[in-house]
Design a protein around this motif. Structure first.
Motif, PDB file in Angstrom:
ATOM      1  N   LEU A 118     -68.229  46.013 117.904  1.00  0.00           N
ATOM      2  CA  LEU A 118     -68.468  45.345 116.626  1.00  0.00           C
ATOM      3  C   LEU A 118     -69.907  44.843 116.489  1.00  0.00           C
ATOM      4  O   LEU A 118     -70.223  44.135 115.539  1.00  0.00           O
ATOM      5  CB  LEU A 118     -67.498  44.171 116.451  1.00  0.00           C
ATOM      6  CG  LEU A 118     -66.013  44.511 116.425  1.00  0.00           C
ATOM      7  CD1 LEU A 118     -65.183  43.238 116.307  1.00  0.00           C
ATOM      8  CD2 LEU A 118     -65.683  45.459 115.279  1.00  0.00           C
ATOM      9  N   ARG A 149     -69.574  52.701 118.504  1.00  0.00           N
ATOM     10  CA  ARG A 149     -68.852  52.291 117.301  1.00  0.00           C
ATOM     11  C   ARG A 149     -68.172  53.470 116.626  1.00  0.00           C
ATOM     12  O   ARG A 149     -67.222  53.289 115.850  1.00  0.00           O
ATOM     13  CB  ARG A 149     -69.812  51.607 116.325  1.00  0.00           C
ATOM     14  CG  ARG A 149     -70.445  50.350 116.881  1.00  0.00           C
ATOM     15  CD  ARG A 149     -71.183  49.542 115.849  1.00  0.00           C
ATOM     16  NE  ARG A 149     -71.976  50.331 114.927  1.00  0.00           N
ATOM     17  CZ  ARG A 149     -73.088  49.893 114.334  1.00  0.00           C
ATOM     18  NH1 ARG A 149     -73.524  48.680 114.616  1.00  0.00           N
ATOM     19  NH2 ARG A 149     -73.735  50.643 113.492  1.00  0.00           N
ATOM     20  N   SER A 162     -59.369  42.452 117.855  1.00  0.00           N
ATOM     21  CA  SER A 162     -60.282  41.613 118.624  1.00  0.00           C
ATOM     22  C   SER A 162     -60.059  40.154 118.252  1.00  0.00           C
ATOM     23  O   SER A 162     -60.094  39.795 117.070  1.00  0.00           O
ATOM     24  CB  SER A 162     -61.740  42.004 118.354  1.00  0.00           C
ATOM     25  OG  SER A 162     -62.609  41.249 119.183  1.00  0.00           O
ATOM     26  N   LEU A 186     -69.075  42.156 110.583  1.00  0.00           N
ATOM     27  CA  LEU A 186     -67.736  41.773 111.033  1.00  0.00           C
ATOM     28  C   LEU A 186     -66.745  41.796 109.877  1.00  0.00           C
ATOM     29  O   LEU A 186     -65.628  42.315 110.003  1.00  0.00           O
ATOM     30  CB  LEU A 186     -67.764  40.379 111.655  1.00  0.00           C
ATOM     31  CG  LEU A 186     -68.370  40.229 113.044  1.00  0.00           C
ATOM     32  CD1 LEU A 186     -68.320  38.763 113.469  1.00  0.00           C
ATOM     33  CD2 LEU A 186     -67.660  41.095 114.068  1.00  0.00           C
ATOM     34  N   MET A 189     -66.025  45.423 108.895  1.00  0.00           N
ATOM     35  CA  MET A 189     -65.161  46.096 109.865  1.00  0.00           C
ATOM     36  C   MET A 189     -63.726  45.571 109.771  1.00  0.00           C
ATOM     37  O   MET A 189     -62.763  46.327 109.934  1.00  0.00           O
ATOM     38  CB  MET A 189     -65.698  45.895 111.279  1.00  0.00           C
ATOM     39  CG  MET A 189     -67.065  46.530 111.521  1.00  0.00           C
ATOM     40  SD  MET A 189     -67.028  48.335 111.446  1.00  0.00           S
ATOM     41  CE  MET A 189     -66.294  48.718 113.045  1.00  0.00           C
ATOM     42  N   ILE A 195     -58.364  48.010 112.086  1.00  0.00           N
ATOM     43  CA  ILE A 195     -59.031  46.909 112.799  1.00  0.00           C
ATOM     44  C   ILE A 195     -58.472  45.565 112.341  1.00  0.00           C
ATOM     45  O   ILE A 195     -58.346  45.303 111.146  1.00  0.00           O
ATOM     46  CB  ILE A 195     -60.557  46.939 112.568  1.00  0.00           C
ATOM     47  CG1 ILE A 195     -61.144  48.241 113.133  1.00  0.00           C
ATOM     48  CG2 ILE A 195     -61.230  45.736 113.206  1.00  0.00           C
ATOM     49  CD1 ILE A 195     -62.625  48.402 112.882  1.00  0.00           C
ATOM     50  N   LEU A 197     -59.066  41.418 113.068  1.00  0.00           N
ATOM     51  CA  LEU A 197     -59.892  40.386 113.691  1.00  0.00           C
ATOM     52  C   LEU A 197     -59.200  39.030 113.545  1.00  0.00           C
ATOM     53  O   LEU A 197     -58.683  38.699 112.479  1.00  0.00           O
ATOM     54  CB  LEU A 197     -61.274  40.320 113.030  1.00  0.00           C
ATOM     55  CG  LEU A 197     -62.138  41.584 113.083  1.00  0.00           C
ATOM     56  CD1 LEU A 197     -63.494  41.316 112.440  1.00  0.00           C
ATOM     57  CD2 LEU A 197     -62.313  42.066 114.511  1.00  0.00           C
TER      58      LEU A 197
END
Length: 280
Positions: A118, A149, A162, A186, A189, A195, A197
């Motif tokens: 990231l 990436r 993550s 961030l 993504m 993904i 987070l």
């Protein structure tokens, strides 16, 4: 001073010496790998991998073997030397990178720095530079990290979760604009379907992974391995029981984290705060 001579004829390379001692002690005991596994409660295949030099296991395994063989701290000391050998760190990391490229899903916890998958180019440059890299080596490693990436791109990209500690989001780059770009990256993504987070606030206090960067990889054959890293070394953990213990710790930390939607709001708040600060 004359060169140091080997007295025993055994390897002077830490990892190989550790494996040699393991083979010798088991031979003296007269155990098979399965008998050793049954006696200590670990999968016997772990001991086979340790004796062949494929892995050094963990310190708890070395301590258990010392107790079983009656060799107080001998194997633990050899384990520590093998774990600290920088050439072995590179070897383990190369194997981890190979497995990472094959993984069907990945989940990660970040203690104080953002995960490589990231990072923007500027973030990777500053982080690696702070670690002592410079010149061509720095350029090469930044390019390699940014290139990783691509793993998260495409229709068949693996799922990636993550969990970021608040500390990682409150440790900015010196260049304010570069830090804003990292936070924006961030958020971008985090909008991808593959993904997720999450953020662990500092107010939750100490927890099971407070000082341990951890990445789990779910591999095509169904097994899970983990890469555990501190500020000084990293270890590829493949033994099933050890991975399960780490995963339990990860699950406990995930329970403490903000939900994904709240985590995005928190990162956006960090970006707004950074945007209000004058550039230096």
């Amino acid at each position: 001073m004359p060169p140091r001579r080997a007295v025993t004829g055994r390897s002077q390379e830490p990892r190989q010496r550790f494996a040699e001692e393991l083979r010798l002690l088991r031979a003296q005991k007269g155990d098979s790998l399965r008998q050793l596994g049954d006696a200590l409660g670990w999968d016997w295949s772990l001991f086979g991998k340790m004796e062949s030099g494929q892995t050094i296991g963990g310190p708890e395994v070395a301590e258990a073997l010392d107790q079983y063989y009656g060799t107080p701290r001998l194997l633990l000391t050899l384990w520590e030397l093998a774990a600290a050998d920088p050439t072995q760190f590179k070897e383990r990391y190369r194997r981890y990178m190979t497995l990472e490229a094959e993984a069907l899903s990945l989940w990660h916890y970040a203690v104080s720095v953002l995960p490589g998958l990231l990072q923007t180019t500027a973030y990777a440059h500053d982080l690696l530079s702070a670690g002592g890299m410079s010149g061509a080596e720095l350029t090469r490693n930044v390019e390699a990290r940014v290139g990783r990436r691509e793993l998260l791109d495409g229709d068949h990209a693996p799922r990636f979760r993550s969990i970021l500690s608040e500390a990682a989001l409150r440790t900015p780059l010196e260049d304010a604009e570069a830090w804003r770009e990292q936070l924006e990256h961030l958020l971008k993504m985090g909008e991808r379907q593959n993904i997720v987070l999450q953020v662990v606030r500092q107010e939750v206090g100490l927890h099971a992974l407070t000082n341990t960067h951890t990445m789990f990889l779910r591999l095509p054959e169904g097994r899970t391995v983990a890469w555990v890293e501190t500020g000084y070394s990293g270890e590829l953990v493949e033994e099933t029981a050890a991975v399960e213990r780490l995963q339990l710790s990860y699950d406990l930390v995930r329970d403490l984290a903000l939900p994904p939607a709240e985590s995005r709001k928190f990162i956006r708040q960090m970006l707004e705060e950074a945007s209000c600060e004058p550039s230096t």
